[in-house]
Scaffold this motif. Structure first.
Motif, mmCIF file in Angstrom:
data_model
loop_
_atom_site.group_PDB
_atom_site.id
_atom_site.type_symbol
_atom_site.label_atom_id
_atom_site.label_comp_id
_atom_site.label_asym_id
_atom_site.label_seq_id
_atom_site.Cartn_x
_atom_site.Cartn_y
_atom_site.Cartn_z
ATOM 1 N N VAL A 44 -123.643 58.775 -3.767
ATOM 2 C CA VAL A 44 -123.912 57.580 -4.563
ATOM 3 C C VAL A 44 -122.833 56.571 -4.182
ATOM 4 O O VAL A 44 -121.635 56.859 -4.286
ATOM 5 C CB VAL A 44 -123.861 57.879 -6.078
ATOM 6 N N ASP A 45 -123.251 55.389 -3.713
ATOM 7 C CA ASP A 45 -122.280 54.380 -3.293
ATOM 8 C C ASP A 45 -121.713 53.609 -4.484
ATOM 9 O O ASP A 45 -122.111 53.844 -5.621
ATOM 10 C CB ASP A 45 -122.859 53.457 -2.215
ATOM 11 N N ASP A 46 -120.797 52.694 -4.216
ATOM 12 C CA ASP A 46 -120.134 51.945 -5.290
ATOM 13 C C ASP A 46 -121.074 50.991 -6.028
ATOM 14 O O ASP A 46 -120.742 50.523 -7.117
ATOM 15 C CB ASP A 46 -118.939 51.157 -4.741
ATOM 16 N N ALA A 47 -122.248 50.692 -5.452
ATOM 17 C CA ALA A 47 -123.234 49.839 -6.115
ATOM 18 C C ALA A 47 -124.211 50.664 -6.952
ATOM 19 O O ALA A 47 -125.116 50.122 -7.576
ATOM 20 C CB ALA A 47 -124.004 49.018 -5.081
ATOM 21 N N GLY A 48 -124.045 52.004 -6.941
ATOM 22 C CA GLY A 48 -124.922 52.872 -7.720
ATOM 23 C C GLY A 48 -126.205 53.260 -7.012
ATOM 24 O O GLY A 48 -127.098 53.835 -7.623
ATOM 25 N N GLN A 49 -126.299 52.981 -5.711
ATOM 26 C CA GLN A 49 -127.479 53.382 -4.943
ATOM 27 C C GLN A 49 -127.308 54.828 -4.493
ATOM 28 O O GLN A 49 -126.222 55.224 -4.050
ATOM 29 C CB GLN A 49 -127.652 52.495 -3.720
ATOM 30 N N ILE A 50 -128.377 55.595 -4.606
ATOM 31 C CA ILE A 50 -128.349 57.004 -4.221
ATOM 32 C C ILE A 50 -128.882 57.106 -2.794
ATOM 33 O O ILE A 50 -130.071 56.907 -2.544
ATOM 34 C CB ILE A 50 -129.204 57.856 -5.175
ATOM 35 N N HIS A 51 -128.000 57.408 -1.862
ATOM 36 C CA HIS A 51 -128.398 57.532 -0.461
ATOM 37 C C HIS A 51 -129.012 58.907 -0.264
ATOM 38 O O HIS A 51 -128.449 59.915 -0.691
ATOM 39 C CB HIS A 51 -127.200 57.303 0.452
ATOM 40 N N VAL A 52 -130.187 58.917 0.370
ATOM 41 C CA VAL A 52 -130.978 60.138 0.491
ATOM 42 C C VAL A 52 -131.395 60.358 1.941
ATOM 43 O O VAL A 52 -131.739 59.415 2.648
ATOM 44 C CB VAL A 52 -132.253 60.046 -0.394
ATOM 45 N N GLN A 53 -131.379 61.614 2.371
ATOM 46 C CA GLN A 53 -131.964 61.986 3.656
ATOM 47 C C GLN A 53 -133.361 62.494 3.326
ATOM 48 O O GLN A 53 -133.516 63.542 2.696
ATOM 49 C CB GLN A 53 -131.142 63.081 4.353
ATOM 50 N N TRP A 54 -134.366 61.701 3.679
ATOM 51 C CA TRP A 54 -135.753 62.016 3.351
ATOM 52 C C TRP A 54 -136.373 62.928 4.389
ATOM 53 O O TRP A 54 -135.985 62.912 5.569
ATOM 54 C CB TRP A 54 -136.573 60.726 3.232
ATOM 55 N N GLU A 55 -137.402 63.702 3.980
ATOM 56 C CA GLU A 55 -138.079 64.636 4.870
ATOM 57 C C GLU A 55 -138.826 63.935 5.998
ATOM 58 O O GLU A 55 -139.139 64.557 7.002
ATOM 59 C CB GLU A 55 -139.017 65.563 4.082
ATOM 60 N N ASN A 56 -139.067 62.620 5.872
ATOM 61 C CA ASN A 56 -139.736 61.880 6.954
ATOM 62 C C ASN A 56 -138.723 61.295 7.940
ATOM 63 O O ASN A 56 -139.079 60.540 8.829
ATOM 64 C CB ASN A 56 -140.639 60.775 6.390
ATOM 65 N N GLY A 57 -137.441 61.621 7.756
ATOM 66 C CA GLY A 57 -136.404 61.155 8.666
ATOM 67 C C GLY A 57 -135.717 59.869 8.231
ATOM 68 O O GLY A 57 -134.712 59.477 8.809
ATOM 69 N N SER A 58 -136.235 59.224 7.208
ATOM 70 C CA SER A 58 -135.651 57.982 6.719
ATOM 71 C C SER A 58 -134.334 58.262 5.987
ATOM 72 O O SER A 58 -134.129 59.348 5.457
ATOM 73 C CB SER A 58 -136.625 57.292 5.758
ATOM 74 N N GLY A 59 -133.482 57.265 5.964
ATOM 75 C CA GLY A 59 -132.230 57.371 5.234
ATOM 76 C C GLY A 59 -132.125 56.304 4.156
ATOM 77 O O GLY A 59 -131.024 55.938 3.772
ATOM 78 N N LEU A 60 -133.269 55.793 3.693
ATOM 79 C CA LEU A 60 -133.243 54.738 2.679
ATOM 80 C C LEU A 60 -132.650 55.231 1.362
ATOM 81 O O LEU A 60 -132.865 56.367 0.956
ATOM 82 C CB LEU A 60 -134.660 54.216 2.415
ATOM 83 N N ALA A 61 -131.924 54.344 0.701
ATOM 84 C CA ALA A 61 -131.300 54.668 -0.583
ATOM 85 C C ALA A 61 -132.242 54.346 -1.734
ATOM 86 O O ALA A 61 -133.060 53.430 -1.652
ATOM 87 C CB ALA A 61 -130.008 53.866 -0.743
ATOM 88 N N LEU A 62 -132.103 55.104 -2.809
ATOM 89 C CA LEU A 62 -132.822 54.844 -4.051
ATOM 90 C C LEU A 62 -131.980 53.913 -4.908
ATOM 91 O O LEU A 62 -130.755 54.051 -4.971
ATOM 92 C CB LEU A 62 -133.038 56.145 -4.815
ATOM 93 N N ILE A 63 -132.644 52.993 -5.589
ATOM 94 C CA ILE A 63 -131.957 52.088 -6.503
ATOM 95 C C ILE A 63 -132.444 52.406 -7.911
ATOM 96 O O ILE A 63 -133.579 52.085 -8.275
ATOM 97 C CB ILE A 63 -132.237 50.614 -6.151
#
Length: 86
Positions: A44-63
């Motif tokens: 979880v970064d300092d902005a509160g976004q949850i960085h995720v390694q997704w099963e489709n290969g994406s690394g997009l963060a959840l807000i």
């Protein structure tokens, strides 16, 4: 920009430590991020976004508060902790 308090940030980091399994319910504007997609929290970064390694290969963060998602149970972690599986 979405901001979180120190208290909220602390709670997010406790709730989503590295390795926490999550499931996406909805992410606006990201067509390849389909409902039901699973991943594991990285941090979880300092902005509160949850960085995720997704099963489709994406690394997009959840807000939190913007994206819809939920934490899922992890039978492997339960076994490691000595808890009976369901």
């Amino acid at each position: 920009m979405h901001t979180v308090s120190k208290k909220q940030l602390e709670l997010l980091r406790k709730r989503y430590p590295a390795g926490t399994p999550v499931c996406l319910d909805a992410m606006e504007g990201e067509s390849r991020m389909t409902p039901g997609l699973k991943g594991r929290a990285l941090y979880v970064d300092d902005a509160g976004q949850i960085h995720v390694q997704w099963e489709n290969g994406s690394g997009l963060a959840l807000i939190p508060g913007v994206d819809q998602f939920h934490k899922i149970s992890d039978p492997e972690k339960k076994k490691e902790k000595g808890e009976p599986s369901r």
